[in-house]
Design a protein around this motif. Structure first.
Motif, PDB file in Angstrom:
ATOM      1  N   TRP A  66       0.805  -1.227   0.000  1.00 48.64           N
ATOM      2  CA  TRP A  66       0.000   0.000   0.000  1.00 48.64           C
ATOM      3  C   TRP A  66       0.833   1.270   0.000  1.00 48.64           C
ATOM      4  O   TRP A  66       0.303   2.357  -0.166  1.00 48.64           O
ATOM      5  CB  TRP A  66      -0.967   0.044   1.191  1.00 48.64           C
ATOM      6  N   LYS A 102      -1.998  -7.511  -8.287  1.00 50.53           N
ATOM      7  CA  LYS A 102      -2.877  -7.588  -7.117  1.00 50.53           C
ATOM      8  C   LYS A 102      -2.471  -6.453  -6.181  1.00 50.53           C
ATOM      9  O   LYS A 102      -1.506  -6.563  -5.436  1.00 50.53           O
ATOM     10  CB  LYS A 102      -2.676  -8.944  -6.435  1.00 50.53           C
ATOM     11  N   PRO A 103      -3.216  -5.318  -6.231  1.00 47.56           N
ATOM     12  CA  PRO A 103      -2.882  -4.211  -5.321  1.00 47.56           C
ATOM     13  C   PRO A 103      -3.232  -4.567  -3.877  1.00 47.56           C
ATOM     14  O   PRO A 103      -3.992  -5.506  -3.627  1.00 47.56           O
ATOM     15  CB  PRO A 103      -3.783  -3.065  -5.798  1.00 47.56           C
ATOM     16  N   GLY A 106      -5.557 -10.481  -0.041  1.00 48.07           N
ATOM     17  CA  GLY A 106      -4.303 -11.085  -0.486  1.00 48.07           C
ATOM     18  C   GLY A 106      -4.140 -12.518  -0.014  1.00 48.07           C
ATOM     19  O   GLY A 106      -3.620 -13.365  -0.746  1.00 48.07           O
ATOM     20  N   PHE A 139       6.937  -9.772  -5.841  1.00 46.08           N
ATOM     21  CA  PHE A 139       6.215  -9.353  -4.635  1.00 46.08           C
ATOM     22  C   PHE A 139       6.982  -8.244  -3.935  1.00 46.08           C
ATOM     23  O   PHE A 139       8.207  -8.314  -3.800  1.00 46.08           O
ATOM     24  CB  PHE A 139       6.087 -10.570  -3.703  1.00 46.08           C
ATOM     25  N   THR A 166       4.701 -12.222   4.854  1.00 47.07           N
ATOM     26  CA  THR A 166       3.941 -12.512   3.630  1.00 47.07           C
ATOM     27  C   THR A 166       4.894 -12.898   2.503  1.00 47.07           C
ATOM     28  O   THR A 166       4.620 -13.826   1.728  1.00 47.07           O
ATOM     29  CB  THR A 166       3.090 -11.295   3.210  1.00 47.07           C
ATOM     30  N   GLU A 204      10.806  -8.365  -2.694  1.00 46.68           N
ATOM     31  CA  GLU A 204      11.309  -7.107  -2.123  1.00 46.68           C
ATOM     32  C   GLU A 204      10.622  -6.949  -0.783  1.00 46.68           C
ATOM     33  O   GLU A 204       9.438  -6.596  -0.725  1.00 46.68           O
ATOM     34  CB  GLU A 204      10.949  -5.920  -3.021  1.00 46.68           C
ATOM     35  N   GLY A 259      10.852  -6.208   3.759  1.00 48.07           N
ATOM     36  CA  GLY A 259      11.096  -5.095   4.675  1.00 48.07           C
ATOM     37  C   GLY A 259      12.563  -4.937   5.042  1.00 48.07           C
ATOM     38  O   GLY A 259      13.429  -5.674   4.583  1.00 48.07           O
TER      39      GLY A 259
HETATM   40  P1  NDP Z   1       1.910  -7.083   3.250  1.00 52.01           P
HETATM   41  O1  NDP Z   1       2.979  -8.097   3.162  1.00 52.01           O
HETATM   42  O2  NDP Z   1       0.925  -7.163   4.314  1.00 52.01           O
HETATM   43  O3  NDP Z   1       1.071  -7.041   1.889  1.00 52.01           O
HETATM   44  C1  NDP Z   1       1.685  -6.897   0.621  1.00 52.01           C
HETATM   45  C2  NDP Z   1       0.767  -7.453  -0.448  1.00 52.01           C
HETATM   46  O4  NDP Z   1       0.667  -8.873  -0.268  1.00 52.01           O
HETATM   47  C3  NDP Z   1      -0.668  -6.920  -0.377  1.00 52.01           C
HETATM   48  O5  NDP Z   1      -1.176  -6.774  -1.693  1.00 52.01           O
HETATM   49  C4  NDP Z   1      -1.391  -8.047   0.339  1.00 52.01           C
HETATM   50  O6  NDP Z   1      -2.768  -8.077   0.076  1.00 52.01           O
HETATM   51  C5  NDP Z   1      -0.704  -9.261  -0.257  1.00 52.01           C
HETATM   52  N1  NDP Z   1      -0.858 -10.503   0.511  1.00 52.01           N
HETATM   53  C6  NDP Z   1      -1.280 -10.669   1.785  1.00 52.01           C
HETATM   54  N2  NDP Z   1      -1.250 -11.987   2.109  1.00 52.01           N
HETATM   55  C7  NDP Z   1      -0.812 -12.652   1.021  1.00 52.01           C
HETATM   56  C8  NDP Z   1      -0.548 -14.021   0.727  1.00 52.01           C
HETATM   57  N3  NDP Z   1      -0.739 -14.992   1.624  1.00 52.01           N
HETATM   58  N4  NDP Z   1      -0.098 -14.351  -0.497  1.00 52.01           N
HETATM   59  C9  NDP Z   1       0.124 -13.400  -1.432  1.00 52.01           C
HETATM   60  N5  NDP Z   1      -0.107 -12.080  -1.209  1.00 52.01           N
HETATM   61  C10 NDP Z   1      -0.560 -11.710  -0.006  1.00 52.01           C
HETATM   62  O7  NDP Z   1       2.687  -5.685   3.251  1.00 52.01           O
HETATM   63  P2  NDP Z   1       2.052  -4.238   3.363  1.00 52.01           P
HETATM   64  O8  NDP Z   1       1.109  -3.971   2.253  1.00 52.01           O
HETATM   65  O9  NDP Z   1       1.593  -4.074   4.757  1.00 52.01           O
HETATM   66  O10 NDP Z   1       3.349  -3.334   3.060  1.00 52.01           O
HETATM   67  C11 NDP Z   1       4.218  -2.961   4.051  1.00 52.01           C
HETATM   68  C12 NDP Z   1       5.459  -3.829   4.053  1.00 52.01           C
HETATM   69  O11 NDP Z   1       6.037  -3.847   2.757  1.00 52.01           O
HETATM   70  C13 NDP Z   1       6.539  -3.307   4.960  1.00 52.01           C
HETATM   71  O12 NDP Z   1       7.027  -4.349   5.763  1.00 52.01           O
HETATM   72  C14 NDP Z   1       7.644  -2.826   4.025  1.00 52.01           C
HETATM   73  O13 NDP Z   1       8.928  -2.904   4.508  1.00 52.01           O
HETATM   74  C15 NDP Z   1       7.456  -3.667   2.837  1.00 52.01           C
HETATM   75  N6  NDP Z   1       7.895  -2.964   1.652  1.00 52.01           N
HETATM   76  C16 NDP Z   1       9.053  -3.355   1.044  1.00 52.01           C
HETATM   77  C17 NDP Z   1       9.529  -2.688  -0.053  1.00 52.01           C
HETATM   78  C18 NDP Z   1      10.771  -3.139  -0.763  1.00 52.01           C
HETATM   79  O14 NDP Z   1      10.979  -2.742  -1.890  1.00 52.01           O
HETATM   80  N7  NDP Z   1      11.614  -3.937  -0.164  1.00 52.01           N
HETATM   81  C19 NDP Z   1       8.814  -1.529  -0.600  1.00 52.01           C
HETATM   82  C20 NDP Z   1       7.603  -1.224   0.086  1.00 52.01           C
HETATM   83  C21 NDP Z   1       7.166  -1.931   1.174  1.00 52.01           C
HETATM   84  P3  NDP Z   1      -3.790  -7.474   1.179  1.00 52.01           P
HETATM   85  O15 NDP Z   1      -3.566  -6.004   1.186  1.00 52.01           O
HETATM   86  O16 NDP Z   1      -5.111  -7.866   0.676  1.00 52.01           O
HETATM   87  O17 NDP Z   1      -3.431  -8.132   2.485  1.00 52.01           O
END
Ligand code: NDP
Length: 495
Positions: free
Chosen positions: A169, A193-194, A226, A244, A250, A268, A270
């Motif tokens: 997000w 999948k946003p 997700g 991803f 996740t 990619e 955290g």
């Molecule tokens: P999440 O891991 O909660 O979610 C990321 C995506 O994965 C969402 O679209 C989510 O859908 C989906 N998802 C959830 N469960 C599953 C599953 N079992 N299988 C496949 N997809 C799934 O992360 P956040 O959205 O909360 O983002 C924040 C995190 O992302 C932070 O920890 C941050 O560090 C990391 N991040 C890393 C970056 C990088 O480039 N290294 C860049 C930006 C963020 P849904 O929303 O429906 O749960």
């Protein structure tokens, strides 16, 4: 200061029946309706239908058909030109996209315009420039020749097929474009999948792509939970690769699901990124650096610094000036042009950060500034300064993904370097000093996918980005992405 007026196009878009974008068409689908919440107010701004197994099948089938047909039949030049046209269309709709992004994520309107949309456009143009420049190699073949026959071998890069892109997000457009543009220029098609918190922006971008002439099925967007859709997408027989960006737990689940089926995954994840300030920097230089590294977009940038290592003799003065600077930031609606601190992106995220601050207090850390939500609607949280006394504090080990800077004093640079590397993460880090000799040497020793010197959080499409250790694997940008979105085929011939 001026509150941005909502564009009529945005108001009209919000009213629509939202769901997915499949096979070149907006398709609401029939799943349960999920509210989209404006984090600045806590109010619902739109509703989006959740996807289900049938929607997954429809999106994957459309993407596979486009991969085998219209997209692969198009010349590389034509594909690149379409990507450039999409970049132009996004630029023309910059304000509209920025307003939708701010409504969903709480990002200040200035950042939505300048970072989210403008950077997405820049990355899209960069990737478009790779069209027609993805090469194989030729090689001598050393088989024996009995009757004068000769041999030649060459390799070519082939697109993998349908790429599933799972987006977080924090940058709902830019991160989706990173993945989508890399896949498309290699000849793949995508199902995106946003995050369920930011489901709207890519629906609009996909429509713009259809309007400029992308063949149906090339770019598909599937919204919903997700945990339900992710596994269905990854396990689908047409999914050739998953890319991803998101949290570590996740990401591990995604990586495991992909590797169980021998499908490649770019992860990619955290970080708990460190910034090391050497004693030769002035107090004001250090404060400028800390503001840049830790507090942009309320710290909701995966590469932001959260661990700050400061020379003991300057620590108190730096923190005092830093607190003064942070206290002058304007906390406001993200739609105010001069807003500097908007809300966090969602309620669950705010609650997570509040819990982490409570744990920090239990660990004996000193909350010197912030650490709480100001009295106003929405999910606001003040930029926070925490003085920690041990590298074992929770805040030195676990990612907050928020505006929480944790500051540890050091007497010995070598020890600070050891502490920086003593982390399960390795996404990004920075070294700040006028001593370039030390800066280069320390950058070589810091365990991270990217190390900045006298800067932090800047990404360039030409420089590969990605993590080591628990921060993921695979690289985006530069030429590195080609390995991740194509496979090598060898051809040998006799003549
Ligand atoms: P999440 O891991 O909660 O979610 C990321 C995506 O994965 C969402 O679209 C989510 O859908 C989906 N998802 C959830 N469960 C599953 C599953 N079992 N299988 C496949 N997809 C799934 O992360 P956040 O959205 O909360 O983002 C924040 C995190 O992302 C932070 O920890 C941050 O560090 C990391 N991040 C890393 C970056 C990088 O480039 N290294 C860049 C930006 C963020 P849904 O929303 O429906 O749960």
């Amino acid at each position: 200061m001026t509150q941005v007026k909502q564009l009529a196009a945005v108001s009209a878009f919000l009213q629509r029946d939202h769901g997915h974008f499949i096979n070149g068409l907006s398709q609401p689908g029939g799943g349960a309706l999920r509210p989209v919440i404006d984090p600045a107010t806590g109010n619902e701004v739109a509703r989006v239908h959740d996807g289900c197994a049938e929607d997954v099948s429809a999106a994957m089938a459309a993407a596979q058909q486009a991969f085998l047909g219209s997209w692969s039949e198009m010349s590389t030049l034509a594909r690149g030109n379409l990507m450039l046209k999409l970049a132009d269309a996004m630029e023309q709709h910059r304000e509209e996209l920025a307003q939708i992004e701010t409504l969903c994520s709480g990002k200040t309107i200035a950042l939505s315009r300048g970072l989210e949309v403008d950077q997405a456009v820049a990355f899209l143009r960069y990737f478009a420039g790779w069209a027609g420049k993805i090469y194989g190699e030729t090689t001598e073949i050393s088989l024996p020749s009995f009757n004068g026959e000769k041999y030649r071998g060459f390799t070519q890069r082939e697109p993998l097929g349908v790429v599933v892109g799972i987006i977080p997000w924090n940058f709902s457009i830019m991160i989706a474009i990173w993945k989508m543009a890399a896949a498309l220029v290699c000849g793949c098609t995508v199902v995106l999948k946003p995050s369920e918190f930011t489901p709207l922006t890519m629906l609009r971008v996909a429509q713009l792509a259809a309007d400029v002439g992308f063949p149906p099925g090339t770019i598909n967007v599937l919204n919903g939970n997700g945990g339900l859709l992710g596994p269905l997408l990854i396990e689908h027989p047409f999914c050739a690769k998953v890319t991803f960006t998101g949290s570590v737990p996740t990401g591990r689940a995604v990586g495991n699901a992909a590797s169980a089926l021998a499908k490649p995954a770019t992860l990619e994840l955290g970080g708990k990124n460190a910034a090391l300030f050497l004693a030769d920097m002035s107090v004001s230089e250090m404060v400028d650096g800390i503001m840049e590294a830790g507090y942009v977009n309320q710290g909701q940038i995966c590469a932001s610094a959260e661990r700050f290592y400061l020379p003991a003799e300057k620590m108190d003065e730096v923190l005092s000036v830093l607190i003064q600077r942070l206290s002058q930031l304007k906390v406001a609606s993200p739609f105010e042009e001069d807003c500097q601190v908007g809300p966090l992106a969602n309620k669950a995220h705010l609650e997570k950060i509040l819990k982490m601050v409570a744990r920090a207090k239990e660990d004996g850390d000193e909350i010197l500034y912030g650490g709480y939500s100001p009295e106003r609607p929405g999910y606001y949280f003040l930029p926070t300064v925490v003085k920690v006394h041990s590298e074992n504090s929770t805040l030195m080990r676990e990612e907050t993904f928020g505006p929480v800077g944790s500051f540890l004093a050091y007497d010995d640079e070598e020890k600070a370097l050891q502490q920086i590397n003593n982390s399960p993460f390795g996404l990004a880090a920075s070294v700040w000093t006028h001593n370039f000799n030390k800066a280069i040497r320390y950058s070589e020793r810091i365990q991270a996918g990217i190390v900045w010197i006298n800067m932090h959080t800047f990404l360039d499409p030409a420089l590969p980005f990605g993590g080591i250790k628990s921060s993921g694997n695979g690289r985006e940008f530069g030429s590195a992405f080609i390995n991740d979105y194509t496979r090598l085929k060898s051809v040998m011939m006799r003549y």
